[in-house]
Design a protein around this motif. Structure first.
Motif, PDB file in Angstrom:
ATOM      1  N   PHE A   9       0.858  -1.174   0.000  1.00  0.00           N
ATOM      2  CA  PHE A   9       0.000   0.000   0.000  1.00  0.00           C
ATOM      3  C   PHE A   9       0.898   1.228   0.000  1.00  0.00           C
ATOM      4  CE2 PHE A   9      -2.783   2.812   2.938  1.00  0.00           C
ATOM      5  CZ  PHE A   9      -3.127   3.620   1.872  1.00  0.00           C
ATOM      6  N   HIS A  11       1.143   4.616   0.562  1.00  0.00           N
ATOM      7  CA  HIS A  11       0.287   5.539   1.307  1.00  0.00           C
ATOM      8  C   HIS A  11       0.706   6.984   1.065  1.00  0.00           C
ATOM      9  CE1 HIS A  11      -1.510   6.634   5.535  1.00  0.00           C
ATOM     10  NE2 HIS A  11      -1.930   7.446   4.569  1.00  0.00           N
ATOM     11  N   GLY A  17      -5.761   7.709   3.597  1.00  0.00           N
ATOM     12  CA  GLY A  17      -4.978   6.487   3.716  1.00  0.00           C
ATOM     13  C   GLY A  17      -4.977   5.866   5.094  1.00  0.00           C
ATOM     14  N   SER A  18      -5.129   6.663   6.135  1.00  0.00           N
ATOM     15  CA  SER A  18      -5.136   6.094   7.488  1.00  0.00           C
ATOM     16  C   SER A  18      -6.368   5.226   7.704  1.00  0.00           C
ATOM     17  CB  SER A  18      -5.088   7.213   8.539  1.00  0.00           C
ATOM     18  OG  SER A  18      -3.860   7.900   8.466  1.00  0.00           O
ATOM     19  N   ASN A  21      -5.846   2.168   5.700  1.00  0.00           N
ATOM     20  CA  ASN A  21      -4.836   1.305   6.308  1.00  0.00           C
ATOM     21  C   ASN A  21      -5.416   0.443   7.424  1.00  0.00           C
ATOM     22  OD1 ASN A  21      -2.089   0.440   6.258  1.00  0.00           O
ATOM     23  ND2 ASN A  21      -1.741   1.546   8.170  1.00  0.00           N
ATOM     24  N   ASP A  35       3.867  -2.108   8.977  1.00  0.00           N
ATOM     25  CA  ASP A  35       2.984  -0.939   8.944  1.00  0.00           C
ATOM     26  C   ASP A  35       3.716   0.324   9.389  1.00  0.00           C
ATOM     27  OD1 ASP A  35       0.794   0.784   8.949  1.00  0.00           O
ATOM     28  OD2 ASP A  35       0.165   0.162  10.951  1.00  0.00           O
ATOM     29  N   HIS A  36       4.172   1.117   8.415  1.00  0.00           N
ATOM     30  CA  HIS A  36       4.839   2.378   8.730  1.00  0.00           C
ATOM     31  C   HIS A  36       5.944   2.191   9.772  1.00  0.00           C
ATOM     32  CE1 HIS A  36       1.040   3.580   6.880  1.00  0.00           C
ATOM     33  NE2 HIS A  36       1.597   4.719   6.570  1.00  0.00           N
ATOM     34  N   ALA A  61       2.776  -1.281   4.303  1.00  0.00           N
ATOM     35  CA  ALA A  61       2.118   0.022   4.193  1.00  0.00           C
ATOM     36  C   ALA A  61       3.058   1.104   4.698  1.00  0.00           C
ATOM     37  CB  ALA A  61       0.823   0.040   5.002  1.00  0.00           C
ATOM     38  N   HIS A  63       4.561   5.597   4.048  1.00  0.00           N
ATOM     39  CA  HIS A  63       4.777   6.799   3.235  1.00  0.00           C
ATOM     40  C   HIS A  63       6.135   6.673   2.540  1.00  0.00           C
ATOM     41  CE1 HIS A  63       1.286   8.570   5.073  1.00  0.00           C
ATOM     42  NE2 HIS A  63       1.827   8.580   6.275  1.00  0.00           N
ATOM     43  N   THR A  80      -2.821   2.082  -4.373  1.00  0.00           N
ATOM     44  CA  THR A  80      -2.690   3.394  -3.740  1.00  0.00           C
ATOM     45  C   THR A  80      -3.997   4.163  -3.847  1.00  0.00           C
ATOM     46  OG1 THR A  80      -1.236   5.332  -3.536  1.00  0.00           O
ATOM     47  CG2 THR A  80      -1.906   4.708  -5.772  1.00  0.00           C
ATOM     48  N   THR A 153      -9.826   9.492  -3.232  1.00  0.00           N
ATOM     49  CA  THR A 153     -10.478   9.792  -1.957  1.00  0.00           C
ATOM     50  C   THR A 153     -11.937  10.180  -2.139  1.00  0.00           C
ATOM     51  OG1 THR A 153      -8.344  10.605  -1.187  1.00  0.00           O
ATOM     52  CG2 THR A 153     -10.252  11.166   0.150  1.00  0.00           C
TER      53      THR A 153
END
Length: 249
Positions: A9, A11, A17-18, A21, A35-36, A61, A63, A80, A153
């Motif tokens: 993902f 992000h 995205g949150s 996620n 995850d991040h 996932a 950034h 994405t 979005t």
């Protein structure tokens, strides 16, 4: 696609995205998702993961710029979510002004933010181009076309259902998370400033339009049964959103 493939993902900040996620993580066990920078309840930067840990990871996932898959020896699949550049920049400005490490934005106007902060300038194109850092619109479009799914979005529910159809996800109903409480909206901003944001995000504006068309094309490709299921899901989710809104104090 097998259970051992890596689903990534990408992000992009302030695109919903949150919330997405939380749904993504629900599809995997804590032992197999990165995850991040959080893996199996430990903070581990990507470049510090061991080969054994990488082998255990089936979902990723974060950034990151496109290219995360190069750290893994697995078949990979990307998805994405994009957002209209004006709305994304307004949301980002409102959010970062109260975020640790961005104290410089406290006294910075929106116009100054757009003119001086890289994150407010064609960030979606940049993240999709990957390394080396570049702003190549055609390359960003190629990346999107290669992704399993691309959402926007403004059509979050349709985008989410497409992801369900592609990856066979379960339980995709959601409550929105990480929403900026005090945020600027277009109605709060002069037309000249809206134009300024558009000018500084010309690549993202075109990329966003491309993503919209790509999403619609893939939604059109759903079966009749899937389209009916998507309609039911959207109706149920809207009802849930209304219920949550009424429940807020």
């Amino acid at each position: 696609m097998t259970e051992q493939d890596l689903i990534i993902f990408l992000h992009i900040p302030k695109t919903g995205g949150s919330t997405l996620n939380t749904i993504f993580k629900r599809q995997f066990s804590v032992e197999e998702i990165y995850d991040h920078e959080l893996f199996q309840n430990e903070v581990i930067p990507l470049d510090q993961l061991t080969e054994r840990q990488k082998n255990d990871i089936n979902a990723f996932a974060g950034h990151h710029l496109y290219g995360v898959h190069e750290h893994f020896q697995k078949q990979h699949h990307y998805f994405t979510m994009l957002r209209h550049p004006v709305d994304r920049v307004l949301s980002l400005y409102s959010y970062l002004r109260n975020y640790p490490g961005y104290e410089r934005l406290k006294d910075m106007t929106l116009e100054e933010f757009v003119r001086t902060e890289p994150e407010a300038n064609n960030c979606q194109t940049l993240l999709l181009c990957g390394y080396p850092v570049q702003y190549d619109l055609n390359l960003a479009k190629e990346r999107l076309e290669s992704f399993d799914a691309v959402g926007i979005t403004e059509r979050f529910n349709e985008s989410l259902y497409l992801l369900k159809a592609v990856y066979n996800w379960n339980d995709i109903h959601y409550n929105k998370v990480n929403i900026t409480k005090k945020k600027l909206r277009r109605a709060d901003v002069p037309k000249e400033t809206i134009k300024l944001i558009e000018d500084y995000n010309k690549l993202d504006m075109e990329l966003y339009q491309f993503a919209k068309e790509l999403l619609q094309k893939r939604l059109n490709g759903l079966s009749k049964k899937e389209k009916k299921e998507m309609k039911k899901f959207i109706q149920a989710q809207r009802a849930l959103n209304k219920q949550n809104k009424k429940a807020k104090p």
